[in-house]
Design a protein around this motif. Structure first.
Motif, PDB file in Angstrom:
ATOM      1  N   VAL A 106      -0.766  32.685  64.824  1.00 18.46           N
ATOM      2  CA  VAL A 106      -0.425  33.961  64.174  1.00 18.46           C
ATOM      3  C   VAL A 106       1.076  34.174  64.268  1.00 18.46           C
ATOM      4  O   VAL A 106       1.755  33.552  65.094  1.00 18.46           O
ATOM      5  CB  VAL A 106      -1.129  35.176  64.833  1.00 18.46           C
ATOM      6  N   ARG A 107       1.605  35.063  63.395  1.00 21.41           N
ATOM      7  CA  ARG A 107       3.007  35.442  63.544  1.00 21.41           C
ATOM      8  C   ARG A 107       3.190  36.918  63.208  1.00 21.41           C
ATOM      9  O   ARG A 107       2.491  37.473  62.350  1.00 21.41           O
ATOM     10  CB  ARG A 107       3.923  34.565  62.686  1.00 21.41           C
ATOM     11  N   TRP A 108       4.127  37.532  63.924  1.00 19.51           N
ATOM     12  CA  TRP A 108       4.458  38.946  63.724  1.00 19.51           C
ATOM     13  C   TRP A 108       5.657  39.051  62.797  1.00 19.51           C
ATOM     14  O   TRP A 108       6.670  38.400  63.019  1.00 19.51           O
ATOM     15  CB  TRP A 108       4.772  39.618  65.072  1.00 19.51           C
ATOM     16  N   ILE A 109       5.537  39.888  61.757  1.00 19.01           N
ATOM     17  CA  ILE A 109       6.573  40.070  60.754  1.00 19.01           C
ATOM     18  C   ILE A 109       7.009  41.531  60.797  1.00 19.01           C
ATOM     19  O   ILE A 109       6.158  42.415  60.895  1.00 19.01           O
ATOM     20  CB  ILE A 109       5.973  39.805  59.339  1.00 19.01           C
ATOM     21  N   GLU A 110       8.282  41.785  60.698  1.00 21.56           N
ATOM     22  CA  GLU A 110       8.731  43.189  60.638  1.00 21.56           C
ATOM     23  C   GLU A 110       8.229  43.838  59.349  1.00 21.56           C
ATOM     24  O   GLU A 110       8.177  43.185  58.308  1.00 21.56           O
ATOM     25  CB  GLU A 110      10.263  43.254  60.655  1.00 21.56           C
ATOM     26  N   ASP A 148      -2.529  28.260  54.694  1.00 22.27           N
ATOM     27  CA  ASP A 148      -1.744  29.393  54.187  1.00 22.27           C
ATOM     28  C   ASP A 148      -1.541  30.452  55.257  1.00 22.27           C
ATOM     29  O   ASP A 148      -2.403  30.644  56.115  1.00 22.27           O
ATOM     30  CB  ASP A 148      -2.497  30.092  53.037  1.00 22.27           C
ATOM     31  N   TRP A 149      -0.416  31.164  55.156  1.00 22.99           N
ATOM     32  CA  TRP A 149      -0.224  32.335  56.004  1.00 22.99           C
ATOM     33  C   TRP A 149      -0.858  33.532  55.303  1.00 22.99           C
ATOM     34  O   TRP A 149      -0.498  33.866  54.171  1.00 22.99           O
ATOM     35  CB  TRP A 149       1.260  32.608  56.234  1.00 22.99           C
ATOM     36  N   LEU A 150      -1.806  34.189  55.950  1.00 27.14           N
ATOM     37  CA  LEU A 150      -2.491  35.344  55.365  1.00 27.14           C
ATOM     38  C   LEU A 150      -2.083  36.600  56.102  1.00 27.14           C
ATOM     39  O   LEU A 150      -2.117  36.637  57.336  1.00 27.14           O
ATOM     40  CB  LEU A 150      -4.007  35.226  55.540  1.00 27.14           C
ATOM     41  N   GLU A 151      -1.739  37.623  55.344  1.00 33.95           N
ATOM     42  CA  GLU A 151      -1.432  38.905  55.969  1.00 33.95           C
ATOM     43  C   GLU A 151      -2.756  39.586  56.303  1.00 33.95           C
ATOM     44  O   GLU A 151      -3.609  39.727  55.426  1.00 33.95           O
ATOM     45  CB  GLU A 151      -0.644  39.726  54.947  1.00 33.95           C
ATOM     46  N   VAL A 152      -2.959  39.955  57.569  1.00 35.79           N
ATOM     47  CA  VAL A 152      -4.254  40.570  57.890  1.00 35.79           C
ATOM     48  C   VAL A 152      -4.189  42.053  58.227  1.00 35.79           C
ATOM     49  O   VAL A 152      -5.185  42.751  58.053  1.00 35.79           O
ATOM     50  CB  VAL A 152      -5.046  39.827  58.993  1.00 35.79           C
ATOM     51  N   LEU A 153      -3.065  42.551  58.686  1.00 31.61           N
ATOM     52  CA  LEU A 153      -3.047  43.971  59.042  1.00 31.61           C
ATOM     53  C   LEU A 153      -1.626  44.515  59.120  1.00 31.61           C
ATOM     54  O   LEU A 153      -0.652  43.757  59.190  1.00 31.61           O
ATOM     55  CB  LEU A 153      -3.768  44.200  60.372  1.00 31.61           C
TER      56      LEU A 153
END
Ligand code: PHE
Length: 441
Positions: free
Chosen positions: A239-243, A262-267
């Motif tokens: 996982v990765r944290w995005i601002e 793929d990188w999926l945005e989950v929340l």
């Protein structure tokens, strides 16, 4: 009379010029998929709840979908010109009443209740949107929040109390990328009401809690996928944290999961703005909040290929999830019921030019793609699988714009005959002329 009031489940609302609710939407309001036992949306909700145990967290799953614009926008600090408030994005009952567009509409009221240290809200939410396999104008979200009170934590030390709570959270060994500093003066500011160590402790508790959600869901998704398909790519979870930015949290983040390449945005989530607590009459509280869409997660978890399936009453769909609510280990990948053939039709038209006054140059009508989507949705219902623009050009001499849309018609229940598809398509064409004043080509 029925024309100037909107009535649902015994509640009546006066209509005004803001009313833009098509009749087809109202059929869905009462379904409550998120509390239907063994429905995949409800199972997904329960799996997330299992990570936020009662009594620390209290669950609210019955909030009514019609809210005020104050609840949905103002209480959260949305500016008056925020695009989310527009009639093209939001369903209005009248100028001050909407179908909630997110579960955050209930944050302020739930803070005001001050009934627990934390809460989870699950609910149906509504947004005017595109039509395709992963977008539907009704979907489900879950909101979570955790609060600490300056007056009741030992020695008034929020940071120490939060770190003590972090120690009690389950550990995981998933790979986490978090390249940014906890706050950033311009991009992701610390609130002036917070001390740095308080905000950092709250952010750490938030991140660790939500990483736990990802581990829970994606470990289960992986197990189900491997059981069905031994060739499934078994990569370690990442996982990765995005601002991010939300009007009601600061600092804010989005969490992304690496899944099948793929990188999926989950929340989305963040440290709750202190003004929300102050306005809710609980100024001594501090805390975090997150919001997560349930359809996306359920589609990954069960490998459900089309968002319309959640609304199916077909036992060949529903029976596949029996027994999972009582034991998540019964979770199995969805086996698609045979697909009926699709049939696509094109519609091409000239947009109406709104003024052809002398010298006016013929300005183009106000056009928003969601108006097309809604007409198709209204006429064709769930038989419209997908709508997309295939062509658009402006005539060099007249300056008029021509557009072409391709509509894919497919029933989840049976084979559509070409005649049936034609009949639906003719009605769509008629409505485009009637509602948008376009000229068919
Ligand atoms: N309500 C936000 C959305 O729908 C998600 C969110 C919830 C963000 C809570 C921060 C905190 O996009």
């Amino acid at each position: 009379t029925s024309t100037d009031t909107f009535t649902i489940e015994g509640k009546s609302y006066p209509k005004d010029s803001w009313h833009n609710l098509p009749p087809n939407i109202t059929f869905y309001i009462s379904r409550r998929l998120h509390t239907t036992k063994d429905h995949p949306i409800s199972i997904t909700r329960s799996i997330i709840e299992s990570r936020f145990p009662s009594p620390t967290y209290k669950y609210h799953n019955k909030f009514f979908p019609i809210v005020t614009t104050h609840q949905n926008f103002d209480s959260l600090g949305f500016p008056l010109d925020h695009p989310g408030r527009s009639k093209t994005d939001t369903y209005y009952i009248n100028s001050s009443t909407v179908l909630r567009t997110h579960t955050s509409a209930h944050q302020a009221d739930t803070f005001r209740l001050n009934a627990s240290e934390g809460f989870l809200i699950s609910a149906d939410v509504y947004r005017r949107d595109a039509i395709d396999r992963s977008h539907y104008p009704i979907f489900h979200q879950m909101e979570g929040a955790r609060m600490w009170d300056r007056r009741t934590v030992p020695n008034g030390d929020i940071a120490a109390a939060v770190w003590a709570d972090i120690e009690r959270l389950p550990k995981h060994d998933m790979k986490v990328e978090d390249p940014n500093p906890p706050t950033h003066a311009e991009r992701n500011p610390l609130q002036k009401e917070h001390r740095r160590e308080e905000a950092e402790a709250i952010a750490a508790h938030l991140k660790r809690s939500l990483e736990g959600v990802v581990v829970e869901i994606f470990t289960r998704a992986k197990r189900a996928a491997l059981a069905a398909d031994p060739g499934f790519r078994d990569e370690p979870l990442r996982v990765r944290w995005i601002e991010a930015y939300f009007p009601f949290t600061s600092p804010s983040w989005e969490l992304e999961v690496f899944w099948q390449g793929d990188w999926l945005e989950v929340l989305g989530c963040g440290v709750v703005k202190q003004s929300l607590f102050t306005n809710a009459g609980v100024p001594d509280q501090l805390g975090w909040a997150f919001g997560i869409g349930l359809e996306r997660i359920a589609m990954l978890l069960f490998e459900i290929p089309d968002i319309r399936l959640f609304w199916s009453k077909d036992p060949r769909f529903l029976d596949q999830f029996k027994g999972v609510s009582d034991n998540f280990n019964n979770l199995r990948k969805f086996v698609p019921v045979s697909k009926y053939p699709a049939c696509y039709k094109d519609v091409a038209f000239w947009l109406k030019s709104s003024s052809s006054a002398a010298g006016g140059g013929g300005k183009e009508m106000e056009f928003h793609e969601n108006d097309i989507m809604e007409i198709v949705r209204d006429v064709a219902g769930d038989v419209a699988e997908d709508v997309r623009m295939t062509d658009s050009f402006t005539h060099p001499k007249t300056g008029r714009r021509s557009m072409c849309y391709r509509i894919n018609y497919r029933s989840l229940e049976r084979t559509l005959t070409n005649e049936e598809a034609n009949e639906v398509h003719e009605r769509v064409r008629g409505k485009l002329v009637e509602k948008l004043g376009v000229e068919l080509r």
